[in-house]
Scaffold this motif. Structure first.
Motif, mmCIF file in Angstrom:
data_model
loop_
_atom_site.group_PDB
_atom_site.id
_atom_site.type_symbol
_atom_site.label_atom_id
_atom_site.label_comp_id
_atom_site.label_asym_id
_atom_site.label_seq_id
_atom_site.Cartn_x
_atom_site.Cartn_y
_atom_site.Cartn_z
ATOM 1 N N ASP A 39 68.623 5.104 38.260
ATOM 2 C CA ASP A 39 68.158 6.028 39.055
ATOM 3 C C ASP A 39 69.611 6.188 39.882
ATOM 4 O O ASP A 39 70.305 5.632 40.256
ATOM 5 C CB ASP A 39 67.257 4.918 39.999
ATOM 6 C CG ASP A 39 66.303 5.687 40.330
ATOM 7 O OD1 ASP A 39 66.354 7.442 40.796
ATOM 8 O OD2 ASP A 39 65.576 5.276 41.716
ATOM 9 N N ILE A 40 69.727 7.370 39.957
ATOM 10 C CA ILE A 40 70.778 8.090 40.755
ATOM 11 C C ILE A 40 70.083 8.702 42.246
ATOM 12 O O ILE A 40 69.183 10.145 42.171
ATOM 13 C CB ILE A 40 71.575 9.065 39.462
ATOM 14 C CG1 ILE A 40 71.594 8.737 38.186
ATOM 15 C CG2 ILE A 40 72.757 9.343 40.681
ATOM 16 C CD1 ILE A 40 72.561 9.852 37.337
ATOM 17 N N TRP A 41 70.617 8.448 43.017
ATOM 18 C CA TRP A 41 70.586 8.399 44.526
ATOM 19 C C TRP A 41 71.361 9.417 44.519
ATOM 20 O O TRP A 41 72.667 9.568 44.393
ATOM 21 C CB TRP A 41 70.569 7.787 45.089
ATOM 22 C CG TRP A 41 69.251 6.962 44.767
ATOM 23 C CD1 TRP A 41 68.790 6.396 43.752
ATOM 24 C CD2 TRP A 41 68.010 7.470 45.571
ATOM 25 N NE1 TRP A 41 67.633 5.432 43.839
ATOM 26 C CE2 TRP A 41 66.995 6.469 44.509
ATOM 27 C CE3 TRP A 41 67.080 7.695 47.452
ATOM 28 C CZ2 TRP A 41 65.493 6.824 45.624
ATOM 29 C CZ3 TRP A 41 66.264 7.818 47.202
ATOM 30 C CH2 TRP A 41 65.614 7.060 47.230
ATOM 31 N N VAL A 42 71.305 10.855 45.410
ATOM 32 C CA VAL A 42 72.055 11.893 45.712
ATOM 33 C C VAL A 42 72.134 12.081 46.925
ATOM 34 O O VAL A 42 71.151 12.381 47.604
ATOM 35 C CB VAL A 42 72.141 13.024 45.051
ATOM 36 C CG1 VAL A 42 73.573 13.630 45.289
ATOM 37 C CG2 VAL A 42 71.898 12.711 43.655
ATOM 38 N N ASN A 43 73.353 11.958 48.173
ATOM 39 C CA ASN A 43 73.376 12.065 49.343
ATOM 40 C C ASN A 43 73.482 13.423 49.216
ATOM 41 O O ASN A 43 74.118 14.658 49.975
ATOM 42 C CB ASN A 43 74.524 12.011 49.952
ATOM 43 C CG ASN A 43 74.722 10.845 51.085
ATOM 44 O OD1 ASN A 43 73.398 9.524 50.811
ATOM 45 N ND2 ASN A 43 75.128 10.214 51.454
ATOM 46 N N VAL A 44 71.894 14.112 49.226
ATOM 47 C CA VAL A 44 72.120 15.477 49.242
ATOM 48 C C VAL A 44 69.576 16.092 49.517
ATOM 49 O O VAL A 44 69.465 15.667 48.493
ATOM 50 C CB VAL A 44 72.406 16.033 48.221
ATOM 51 C CG1 VAL A 44 71.845 16.407 46.713
ATOM 52 C CG2 VAL A 44 71.926 18.224 48.540
ATOM 53 N N GLY A 45 69.660 16.531 50.313
ATOM 54 C CA GLY A 45 68.519 16.912 50.461
ATOM 55 C C GLY A 45 68.594 18.159 50.721
ATOM 56 O O GLY A 45 69.316 18.861 51.606
ATOM 57 N N SER A 46 67.017 18.783 51.768
ATOM 58 C CA SER A 46 66.857 19.951 52.291
ATOM 59 C C SER A 46 67.379 19.831 54.014
ATOM 60 O O SER A 46 67.568 21.421 54.679
ATOM 61 C CB SER A 46 65.395 19.877 52.803
ATOM 62 O OG SER A 46 64.672 18.871 53.178
#
Length: 424
Positions: A39-46
């Motif tokens: 599971d790759i979590w990235v510090n980017v969202g809306s």
């Protein structure tokens, strides 16, 4: 069953954490279940988007599966599915994550393909135009969904300035104008190792899982610096009752949605009592609001309380589905329940029951490789503190009746909140 039956040392097994020179964090754990989840979590969202590109993070999530220099369009999904695995992704306000679950024997072959997709999405122009239509259709379906419409109206009422008031999908007029060049720039800016946590859990030796992930990242020759994340100040608590009423002819019954601005993940210790309070109010048929307003007085068809925890600010919500004529009396009774929380400590029996419910939900939700990888990735990358994931049940056990009463006084003012009324 009461909380006294739960050992005081409950926690997830501490996984192995390795931080690579390029900035990526790898969290790995071996458990005796014959599967492996990455599971790759990235510090980017809306939340990182400007209004002019609102919806870009979600649109990009779609485009991640449209090929790289090493993989043609559709090749990644075919590779996963041909080996009996599965893959999916999700975009929120504060994050995006991508995950696969595969057999242990296939992990070394398939995990690098997922990492390649995330780091090296090519975003071809033709596929961009085709996928835009898919995203626009998704936005249209969301607009046709009563629950989604209610949620959107609620967020716009609760938040005046914070980007949580905007939809993750973005508006049609913005998505219609986005370009593939804008998306490539967005990807280069945010999808860098320093912004990523890779959680991998399954039935392989930890050293082997870490080696596979590390080698996949070592093949990436270019290391960009991430965009700086903007900090947001929480909005002040409501100082009066703010009302909004809308009409939705598609509904058969009215909705009442009461909201309070509460701490977010940046003050995570203050969210624990609010999580418990939401369960006290609506965690099962014997909870306070359900028992009183639905089971005994039969004033509502459905009632629930929830504590939403975004990064910069959360919202405590009480949602009610009910006959329109019952709205005034139900709102008044809910306010009475809040006053009771502020003036009377919850009983020890009630507190133990709720502690058990909250703790068991956490434990039961962390049994599979996929669930554990998701917890590790979320707490490390989004919350910023993996240790909280390891000791969450014990943190909940430590909350007292006095803590709950103080939280109710601080954050659930019965005379100051935002209320949305939706009438058929």
């Amino acid at each position: 069953m009461t909380a006294t039956l739960i050992p005081q040392t409950i926690s997830l097994t501490k996984p192995t954490v390795k931080r690579l020179a390029n900035g990526v964090t790898i969290i790995a754990e071996q458990i005796p279940i014959d599967a492996v989840s990455l599971d790759i979590w990235v510090n980017v969202g809306s939340v990182v988007e400007s209004d002019e590109i609102n919806g870009m993070a979600h649109f990009l999530e779609h485009m991640m599966f449209k090929g790289t220099d090493r993989q043609s369009v559709g090749e990644f999904e075919r590779s996963i599915e041909s080996h009996g695995g599965n893959t999916n992704a999700g975009t929120g306000q504060d994050y995006t994550h991508y995950y696969i679950t595969v057999a242990p024997d296939d992990f070394a072959k398939l995990a690098p393909l997922q990492i390649d997709v995330v780091l090296n999405a090519s975003i071809p122009d033709a596929e961009f135009q085709r996928e835009r239509l898919v995203v626009l259709e998704e936005i249209s379906r969301s607009a046709d969904n009563p629950s989604q419409r209610i949620y959107r109206h609620t967020m716009e009422l609760v938040y005046n300035k914070l980007p949580y008031r905007r939809p993750v999908l973005g508006p049609i007029e913005v998505i219609s104008q986005l370009t593939s060049d804008q998306m490539r720039s967005f990807h280069r800016s945010w999808y860098v190792p320093q912004n990523m946590t890779v959680a991998v859990v399954g039935n392989l030796p930890v050293a082997e899982m870490i080696e596979v992930v590390e080698n996949a990242f070592d093949r990436q020759l270019e290391i960009n610096s991430p965009n700086p994340r903007k900090s947001w100040q929480p909005e002040p608590a409501f100082d009066s009752i703010v009302r909004q009423e809308i009409t939705d002819p598609s509904l058969q019954q009215a909705r009442l949605v009461m909201n309070w601005r509460v701490p977010g993940l940046i003050s995570i210790d203050q969210t624990y009592p609010l999580n418990i309070l939401s369960s006290i109010l609506s965690g099962g048929r014997t909870s306070r609001l359900v028992k009183d307003l639905r089971e005994e007085k039969a004033l509502v068809d459905r009632i629930s309380a929830s504590n939403s925890t975004n990064m910069w600010q959360g919202s405590f919500q009480i949602f009610v589905q009910l006959p329109e004529a019952n709205i005034p009396v139900v709102e008044a009774l809910i306010r009475e329940h809040l006053i009771r929380l502020q003036t009377e400590p919850v009983t020890q029996v009630e507190l133990e029951k709720i502690r058990t419910q909250v703790t068991n939900r956490f434990i039961f939700g962390s049994e599979s490789p996929k669930e554990r990888a998701e917890i590790y990735g979320y707490y490390d990358r989004v919350v910023g503190d993996l240790d909280i994931a390891l000791t969450y049940p014990n943190l909940i056990e430590s909350i007292t009746a006095a803590d709950l009463q103080a939280a109710a006084i601080s954050y659930l003012n019965p005379d100051a909140y935002a209320v949305l009324t939706i009438k058929p």
